[in-house]
Scaffold this active site. Structure first.
Site, PDB file in Angstrom:
ATOM      1  N   ARG A 257       0.953  -1.163   0.028  1.00  0.00           N
ATOM      2  CA  ARG A 257      -0.139   0.047   0.003  1.00  0.00           C
ATOM      3  C   ARG A 257       0.799   1.263   0.162  1.00  0.00           C
ATOM      4  O   ARG A 257       1.435   1.523   1.239  1.00  0.00           O
ATOM      5  CB  ARG A 257      -0.620  -0.010   1.114  1.00  0.00           C
ATOM      6  CG  ARG A 257      -2.087   1.100   1.366  1.00  0.00           C
ATOM      7  CD  ARG A 257      -2.605   1.091   2.818  1.00  0.00           C
ATOM      8  NE  ARG A 257      -1.666   2.044   3.471  1.00  0.00           N
ATOM      9  CZ  ARG A 257      -1.498   1.933   4.757  1.00  0.00           C
ATOM     10  NH1 ARG A 257      -1.932   0.984   5.744  1.00  0.00           N
ATOM     11  NH2 ARG A 257      -0.495   2.865   5.302  1.00  0.00           N
ATOM     12  N   HIS A 261      -3.380   4.669   4.838  1.00  0.00           N
ATOM     13  CA  HIS A 261      -4.464   3.867   4.834  1.00  0.00           C
ATOM     14  C   HIS A 261      -5.765   4.209   4.135  1.00  0.00           C
ATOM     15  O   HIS A 261      -6.333   3.677   3.407  1.00  0.00           O
ATOM     16  CB  HIS A 261      -4.613   3.522   6.243  1.00  0.00           C
ATOM     17  CG  HIS A 261      -5.964   2.520   6.440  1.00  0.00           C
ATOM     18  ND1 HIS A 261      -6.050   1.300   6.081  1.00  0.00           N
ATOM     19  CD2 HIS A 261      -7.075   3.023   6.991  1.00  0.00           C
ATOM     20  CE1 HIS A 261      -7.171   0.712   6.400  1.00  0.00           C
ATOM     21  NE2 HIS A 261      -7.846   1.819   7.047  1.00  0.00           N
ATOM     22  N   TYR A 270       3.957   6.188  11.256  1.00  0.00           N
ATOM     23  CA  TYR A 270       4.460   4.712  11.634  1.00  0.00           C
ATOM     24  C   TYR A 270       5.061   3.802  10.582  1.00  0.00           C
ATOM     25  O   TYR A 270       5.599   2.922  10.893  1.00  0.00           O
ATOM     26  CB  TYR A 270       3.269   4.134  12.040  1.00  0.00           C
ATOM     27  CG  TYR A 270       2.008   3.899  10.808  1.00  0.00           C
ATOM     28  CD1 TYR A 270       2.080   3.027   9.891  1.00  0.00           C
ATOM     29  CD2 TYR A 270       0.846   4.727  11.220  1.00  0.00           C
ATOM     30  CE1 TYR A 270       1.367   2.710   8.725  1.00  0.00           C
ATOM     31  CE2 TYR A 270      -0.047   4.750  10.002  1.00  0.00           C
ATOM     32  CZ  TYR A 270       0.194   3.737   9.059  1.00  0.00           C
ATOM     33  OH  TYR A 270      -0.756   3.715   7.912  1.00  0.00           O
TER      34      TYR A 270
HETATM   35  C1  LIG Z   1     -14.324  -5.532  12.384  1.00  0.00           C
HETATM   36  C2  LIG Z   1     -13.453  -4.269  12.246  1.00  0.00           C
HETATM   37  N1  LIG Z   1     -12.543  -3.950  12.897  1.00  0.00           N
HETATM   38  C3  LIG Z   1     -11.774  -2.974  12.960  1.00  0.00           C
HETATM   39  C4  LIG Z   1     -12.110  -1.870  11.731  1.00  0.00           C
HETATM   40  C5  LIG Z   1     -11.141  -0.745  11.503  1.00  0.00           C
HETATM   41  N2  LIG Z   1     -10.196  -1.163  10.255  1.00  0.00           N
HETATM   42  C6  LIG Z   1     -10.688  -0.554   9.315  1.00  0.00           C
HETATM   43  S1  LIG Z   1      -9.405  -1.122   8.008  1.00  0.00           S
HETATM   44  C7  LIG Z   1      -8.642  -1.837   9.049  1.00  0.00           C
HETATM   45  C8  LIG Z   1      -7.389  -2.672   8.789  1.00  0.00           C
HETATM   46  C9  LIG Z   1      -7.471  -3.440   7.458  1.00  0.00           C
HETATM   47  O1  LIG Z   1      -6.196  -4.105   7.040  1.00  0.00           O
HETATM   48  P1  LIG Z   1      -6.319  -5.002   6.046  1.00  0.00           P
HETATM   49  O2  LIG Z   1      -7.193  -6.186   6.088  1.00  0.00           O
HETATM   50  O3  LIG Z   1      -4.766  -5.475   5.762  1.00  0.00           O
HETATM   51  O4  LIG Z   1      -6.749  -4.346   4.600  1.00  0.00           O
HETATM   52  P2  LIG Z   1      -6.089  -2.897   4.153  1.00  0.00           P
HETATM   53  O5  LIG Z   1      -6.725  -1.775   4.483  1.00  0.00           O
HETATM   54  O6  LIG Z   1      -4.708  -3.177   4.282  1.00  0.00           O
HETATM   55  O7  LIG Z   1      -6.581  -2.857   2.635  1.00  0.00           O
HETATM   56  C10 LIG Z   1      -9.208  -1.906  10.389  1.00  0.00           C
HETATM   57  C11 LIG Z   1      -8.400  -2.317  11.577  1.00  0.00           C
HETATM   58  C12 LIG Z   1     -12.971  -2.315  10.734  1.00  0.00           C
HETATM   59  N3  LIG Z   1     -13.325  -1.585   9.763  1.00  0.00           N
HETATM   60  N4  LIG Z   1     -13.823  -3.309  11.070  1.00  0.00           N
END
Ligand SMILES: Cc1ncc(C[n+]2csc(CCOP(=O)(O)OP(=O)(O)O)c2C)c(N)n1
Ligand SMILES: [Mg+2]
Length: 354
Positions: A257, A261, A270
């Protein structure tokens, strides 16, 4: 009674197109020149759409938006292998899949502008709604695949999620069910190395995410996620297996990425800028462009023309989105259930008449 090995496993990684745009001819998928150019144009569309979305957000013309910068090959390459009957279950960072499947551009902007009507999927596309709640769509995708199998539809389900998603119980439950019931589903992990500020090494102690398939008795493979040809090839094989009744598979696309985010994040707080620079050198678009140039299928003039054409399409999509009247109170109630519950009917009356 000696102790003996009763099973052993290996994890493989697929790479076809290197950073200089050279391919391993033995592994080259069966794609003609037009396919390769189409793939590149879709990756370029994804990149420019993404860039425009970031600009609109900064101008206050779009809501919080998750950039896909750097992940174009994982998305376009895998979506390129889907057939019209297959189902796509997105997480939230799969813009390139939506664009490859032909989703209306203005509706994607509409969704990220906070208008849920942007998720009203055109009838001819098989796309589940975007799922912000991390990983919760995985069991649903498995259920849909099981249903397709019962009906004998001969289709496959592609379920996308991130490295962070693999830490959710839903992931393990979904893979387990899929393995036991031989559901025709392909799990596509976009391992972009980060889950907001949590690095991949804090997500799991396992060497790869691909190996998680082993415990559920399903094939798993890691691919270079910035190599559109490797992603395409692995996905095509997995989807074909699924459609043939040979069960589920897991594909880990190892990518990065490059952006924050979302627009509500500042990744400089970070992560090491050197890490970002390292991955910038592995740009998935550049690689495919180099291959096309080597084969005489692309040049600077075509690049300029393609960018201009895409920018005009984006202008039209944004204008259309911004001319859309806001949602009404009724719209809030319209799409959740086929019929309103008595309580919803009462709430709607109260909202309209006070
Ligand atoms: C159940 C839940 N917990 C926490 C969040 C907050 N949250 C949004 S995206 C994210 C990280 C997701 O990481 P990843 O699965 O690696 O996907 P990426 O964002 O890197 O595409 C989090 C913790 C959420 N949306 N849903
Ligand atoms: Mg991630």
């Amino acid at each position: 009674m000696p102790k003996k090995t009763i099973a052993s496993f290996a994890v493989s990684r697929l790479e076809i197109l290197d950073e200089q745009g050279q391919v391993d001819e033995r592994l080259m998928p069966d794609l003609d020149d037009d396919d390769l150019v189409r793939m590149y144009r879709l990756m370029l569309l994804t990149r420019l759409f993404d860039q425009r979305a970031l600009h609109l957000q900064r101008e206050g013309r779009l809501g919080t938006y998750p950039s896909v910068l750097g992940q174009e090959a994982s998305q376009v390459g895998s979506a390129f292998a889907l057939h019209p009957g297959d189902w796509f279950f997105p997480a939230f960072r799969e813009l390139g899949v939506f664009l490859t499947l032909g989703y209306p551009l203005s509706e994607i902007y509409q969704y990220w502008n906070g208008d849920e009507r942007g998720l009203l999927c055109p009838e001819n596309l098989h796309i589940f709604p975007i799922c912000i709640a991390v990983g919760t769509h995985i069991p649903h995708a498995v259920g849909a695949a099981m249903a397709a199998r019962c009906r004998g539809d001969g289709i496959a389900v592609a379920c996308y999620f991130g490295d962070g998603g693999t830490s959710k119980g839903d992931f393990h439950e979904g893979l387990n069910m899929a393995g036991v019931f031989q559901a025709p589903v392909v799990f596509i992990i976009q391992n972009n190395q980060w889950a907001i500020s949590v690095p991949r090494r804090r997500q799991t102690a396992a060497t790869t995410l691909a190996q998680k398939a082993i415990a559920y008795g399903i094939p798993g493979i890691q691919v270079d996620g910035n190599d559109v040809l490797a992603v395409f090839q692995a996905t095509r094989q997995a989807l074909e297996r699924a459609r043939q009744g040979e069960g589920p598979s897991l594909i880990e696309c190892e990518t990065y990425r490059l952006a924050d985010h979302t627009t509500a994040d500042d990744a400089r707080r970070y992560r090491d800028p050197e890490e970002v620079q390292r991955w910038q050198r592995r740009d998935p678009l550049l690689r495919l462009r180099r291959l096309l140039q080597r084969r005489g299928l692309w040049n600077d003039r075509l690049q300029v023309e393609a960018e201009e054409e895409i920018r005009r399409r984006l202008d039209r999509a944004v204008a259309r989105e911004e001319a859309t009247p806001p949602a009404t109170v009724e719209d809030v109630f319209r799409y959740t259930y086929a019929e309103l519950t008595p309580r919803q009917r009462r709430q709607l009356r109260e909202l309209k008449h006070g």
